[in-house]
Design a protein around this motif. Sequence first.
Motif, mmCIF file in Angstrom:
data_model
loop_
_atom_site.group_PDB
_atom_site.id
_atom_site.type_symbol
_atom_site.label_atom_id
_atom_site.label_comp_id
_atom_site.label_asym_id
_atom_site.label_seq_id
_atom_site.Cartn_x
_atom_site.Cartn_y
_atom_site.Cartn_z
ATOM 1 N N LEU A 1 0.788 -1.238 0.000
ATOM 2 C CA LEU A 1 0.000 0.000 0.000
ATOM 3 C C LEU A 1 0.816 1.282 0.000
ATOM 4 C CD1 LEU A 1 -2.930 -0.937 2.407
ATOM 5 C CD2 LEU A 1 -2.852 -1.030 -0.082
ATOM 6 N N GLY B 1 -4.921 4.156 -9.240
ATOM 7 C CA GLY B 1 -4.301 5.413 -8.843
ATOM 8 C C GLY B 1 -4.433 5.672 -7.352
ATOM 9 N N TYR C 1 -7.398 1.453 -3.369
ATOM 10 C CA TYR C 1 -6.784 0.236 -2.837
ATOM 11 C C TYR C 1 -7.790 -0.494 -1.968
ATOM 12 C CZ TYR C 1 -6.127 3.325 1.199
ATOM 13 O OH TYR C 1 -6.336 4.222 2.227
#
Length: 286
Positions: A161, A189, A193
């Motif tokens: 991440l 982008g 996530y």
Amino acid sequence: MEAQSLLSQFPSNSTKPLLQTPRESFSVNFSKSQKLDSLKTRYCVKLASQRVRAEKRLVCRNSVGRDVLSPQEEEDSLIRVQRKKLAVFVSGGGSNFRSIHEAAVRGSVYGCGGAEHARNNGIPVIVFPKTSNVPEGLSSTDLVAALRRYEVDFILLAGYLKLIPVELIRAYQRSILNIHPSLLPAFGGKGYYGMKVHRAVIASGARYSGPTIHFVDEHYDTGRILAQRVVPVLANDTAEELAARVLHEEHRLYVEVTEALCEDRIVWREDGVPIIRSRENPKEYC
Ligand SMILES: Nc1nc2c(c(=O)[nH]1)N[C@@H](CN(C=O)c1ccc(C(=O)N[C@@H](CCC(=O)O)C(=O)O)cc1)CN2
Ligand SMILES: NCC(=O)N[C@@H]1O[C@H](COP(=O)([O-])[O-])[C@@H](O)[C@H]1O
């Protein structure tokens, strides 16, 4: 946390350490309770590769034009392909890392949830980088040096991440892969996530989603796409249901891509697009 070593044992006969990072830097991220609850510890795990199956050299065409080799020709035609060493950067549960590691244990991937899974399988871990909470950690520059010292060939981001810095991108050109849980370039982008991706997909009304594996450049999710799989988005899907459907395909896709990576079956087209050559027929592409 003291530096420990973390490496697959197949067939590595030397224990080489790998890297662990605290929250504010990068590398592999395993959620792990620390004295500071918000602190996440990250690790980089490395898998050694094994002898890999290579293309057949001698082929006999049967009636349907398929390559057919006798067992002896099969054995004779095996060419040793350069062994590959992999570093895996993981955030959260590390399910993709576990899939890749289990495939390596099975022998289909020649080339490591998180630190616990790694340690439970004898894969060593190194602390990275140096911070006030982790004084024994390495600097970013040391990360690159460590990866080089351990002869890491490829880096696999799997649920990771944090932005990989350009220093590492430059050191490992065309050698860092990432898996993203949408069909890039859609829903990718900064800010995209985990479950955020699946919620956005459902809210958009998209009828299809699926994992993308791409090469990593200096921005989030803009690197060259290597492989994708498509799954349906059902009208009554929750984000969790969609996530599970996509994750199932992620695990399969990342193992297939890692197999191709370790068998030197990734080639680059003249227009800069990477493609995967079929294992069965070198003239075909996946
Ligand atoms: N240089 C690169 N680094 C990373 C890439 C990449 O393509 N190039 N991919 C990501 C993985 N990823 C999507 O696949 C991704 C991960 C995280 C984010 C994001 O927005 N992160 C937040 C911070 C989240 C947190 O720390 O909990 C942020 O940066 O604000 C977007 C995409 C891995 N690295
Ligand atoms: N943009 C990055 C991202 O969202 N990655 C996603 O994190 C999930 C957890 O992976 P894991 O179970 O392998 O840790 C996976 O769905 C992966 O695609």
